[in-house]
Design an enzyme around this catalytic site. Sequence first.
Site, short mmCIF file in Angstrom:
data_model
loop_
_atom_site.label_atom_id
_atom_site.label_comp_id
_atom_site.label_asym_id
_atom_site.label_seq_id
_atom_site.Cartn_x
_atom_site.Cartn_y
_atom_site.Cartn_z
N ARG A 92 0.84 -1.20 0.00
CA ARG A 92 0.00 0.00 0.00
C ARG A 92 0.87 1.26 0.00
O ARG A 92 0.54 2.25 -0.63
CB ARG A 92 -0.91 -0.01 1.23
CG ARG A 92 -1.93 -1.13 1.21
CD ARG A 92 -2.74 -1.16 2.49
NE ARG A 92 -3.74 -2.22 2.50
CZ ARG A 92 -3.53 -3.43 3.02
NH1 ARG A 92 -2.36 -3.74 3.55
NH2 ARG A 92 -4.49 -4.33 3.01
N ASP A 152 -9.74 -4.75 8.41
CA ASP A 152 -8.84 -5.79 8.94
C ASP A 152 -9.43 -6.42 10.19
O ASP A 152 -9.28 -7.62 10.43
CB ASP A 152 -7.47 -5.16 9.27
CG ASP A 152 -7.01 -4.23 8.17
OD1 ASP A 152 -6.10 -4.55 7.43
OD2 ASP A 152 -7.62 -3.13 8.06
N HIS A 179 -3.02 0.58 8.56
CA HIS A 179 -3.76 -0.32 7.67
C HIS A 179 -2.73 -0.81 6.65
O HIS A 179 -2.57 -0.24 5.59
CB HIS A 179 -4.92 0.41 7.00
CG HIS A 179 -5.54 -0.38 5.87
ND1 HIS A 179 -6.13 -1.61 6.08
CD2 HIS A 179 -5.63 -0.15 4.55
CE1 HIS A 179 -6.56 -2.09 4.93
NE2 HIS A 179 -6.28 -1.22 3.97
N1 LIG Z 1 -8.51 1.32 2.92
C1 LIG Z 1 -8.90 0.11 2.54
O1 LIG Z 1 -9.24 -0.73 3.40
C2 LIG Z 1 -8.94 -0.22 1.09
C3 LIG Z 1 -9.44 -1.45 0.63
C4 LIG Z 1 -9.43 -1.70 -0.75
C5 LIG Z 1 -8.92 -0.76 -1.62
N2 LIG Z 1 -8.45 0.43 -1.14
C6 LIG Z 1 -7.90 1.47 -2.03
O2 LIG Z 1 -8.97 2.12 -2.70
C7 LIG Z 1 -8.44 2.77 -3.88
C8 LIG Z 1 -9.32 2.47 -5.08
O3 LIG Z 1 -9.24 1.13 -5.44
P1 LIG Z 1 -10.09 0.58 -6.68
O4 LIG Z 1 -9.86 -0.89 -6.73
O5 LIG Z 1 -11.48 1.12 -6.63
O6 LIG Z 1 -9.31 1.28 -7.90
P2 LIG Z 1 -9.89 1.55 -9.38
O7 LIG Z 1 -8.72 1.77 -10.24
O8 LIG Z 1 -10.88 0.49 -9.73
O9 LIG Z 1 -10.71 2.92 -9.21
C9 LIG Z 1 -10.12 4.14 -8.92
C10 LIG Z 1 -11.03 5.22 -9.49
O10 LIG Z 1 -10.52 6.49 -9.07
C11 LIG Z 1 -10.81 7.40 -10.11
N3 LIG Z 1 -10.01 8.63 -9.98
C12 LIG Z 1 -8.68 8.79 -10.17
N4 LIG Z 1 -8.35 10.08 -9.96
C13 LIG Z 1 -9.48 10.75 -9.62
C14 LIG Z 1 -9.78 12.08 -9.26
N5 LIG Z 1 -8.83 13.03 -9.23
N6 LIG Z 1 -11.05 12.41 -8.97
C15 LIG Z 1 -12.03 11.47 -9.00
N7 LIG Z 1 -11.82 10.18 -9.34
C16 LIG Z 1 -10.55 9.82 -9.63
C17 LIG Z 1 -10.50 6.61 -11.38
O11 LIG Z 1 -11.12 7.20 -12.53
C18 LIG Z 1 -11.07 5.23 -11.03
O12 LIG Z 1 -12.42 5.08 -11.47
C19 LIG Z 1 -6.99 2.24 -4.03
O13 LIG Z 1 -6.08 3.20 -3.53
C20 LIG Z 1 -7.00 1.00 -3.14
O14 LIG Z 1 -5.71 0.66 -2.69
C21 LIG Z 1 -8.45 0.71 0.18
#
Ligand SMILES: NC(=O)c1ccc[n+]([C@@H]2O[C@H](COP(=O)([O-])OP(=O)(O)OC[C@H]3O[C@@H](n4cnc5c(N)ncnc54)[C@H](O)[C@@H]3O)[C@@H](O)[C@H]2O)c1
Length: 317
Positions: A92, A152, A179
């Site tokens: 991450r 988690d 995390h």
């Molecule tokens: N915290 C947690 O527990 C947890 C769990 C799973 C995933 N995540 C994180 O969530 C994030 C998203 O994951 P995902 O699988 O949905 O990715 P993804 O690539 O499927 O989606 C990301 C989206 O963000 C959009 N985006 C990018 N820049 C942008 C902006 N400036 N304004 C608006 N939208 C924008 C993109 O167009 C895309 O649709 C990642 O950083 C991932 O690591 C966190």
Amino acid sequence: MAVIENSKLTVVGAGSVGSSVAYAALIRGSARHVALYDIAAPKVEAEVLDLAHGTQFTGSSDIGGGSDLSVVEGSHVVVITAGAKQHPGQTRLELAGTNARIMRSMMPQLLEAAPDAIYVIVTNPCDVLTVLAQEQTGLAPEQIFASGTVLDTSRLRWKLAERAGVATSSVHAYIVGEHGDTEFPLWSKATIGSVPILDWVTPRGDRMSAEELDQIAVDVRDAAYKVIQGKGATNYAIGLSSARIVEAILRDEHAVMPVSTVLHDFHGVDRVALSVPSVVSASGASPIRETQFDHQERELLHRSGTALREVADSLRA
Ligand SMILES: NC(=O)c1ccc[n+]([C@@H]2O[C@H](COP(=O)([O-])OP(=O)(O)OC[C@H]3O[C@@H](n4cnc5c(N)ncnc54)[C@H](O)[C@@H]3O)[C@@H](O)[C@H]2O)c1
């Protein structure tokens, strides 16, 4: 309870995670209005349509959204999922530079549209992005926090519940800290019902050993890598956990959850965002200062803090 009437949730980012947060929120009725915002217009419009086509079956919530920032206006809660995601094998923390840039450019615009909203950061590395966004915006630490180790902790409780032969809701245990790779369980206070975890007799007639618990903690820590390896992203469980956080805010529940806020003199940890049991309500999240850590847990908390401070410092430089 001061439940917010006509509540509005906006999810920023309509990728795997954002659309799953919206889907979970619709099905659970977490907010009266759910909105999805993304810069990728065709993608967000398609996700909104697909979700809208199911609203006959989702109670009284509605869904809207698009690629115009006006979507965010009037939000009581904004959940941020926009940004790059982990590729198989990537940590991450390796996403930090890219996602910090995205957050830096996005936060002023979001704040202009929804200055009073509670901000929940899901984009990884969520702890680092939270401290940077809190400093950038000057919002109170209660108002801007990360989903942290709520997911988690759910993974941990699922595994312990299976082994102990009880409902997940009867497992009282927390993953805290980063995390990510330095997260750890608060074993010293973990119980099944009111029974200390090492004393619990399982349906097999045995007790869990300290070594078995340590292995469970490793499996929980590495769970996301396994899911990402198999399907490219984690989305359903983070969708559900984020919807649950949103409910605690909009219903002013004062629910105890391990979300990640910027800590100030918390058991010696300062100016770094880490997950610890916190009270989540309409005012946001407040870490519970009376949480007890044994000597080793306190050291692990500091190890998480040091790891995250180094990453945040490198991004400030
Ligand atoms: N915290 C947690 O527990 C947890 C769990 C799973 C995933 N995540 C994180 O969530 C994030 C998203 O994951 P995902 O699988 O949905 O990715 P993804 O690539 O499927 O989606 C990301 C989206 O963000 C959009 N985006 C990018 N820049 C942008 C902006 N400036 N304004 C608006 N939208 C924008 C993109 O167009 C895309 O649709 C990642 O950083 C991932 O690591 C966190």
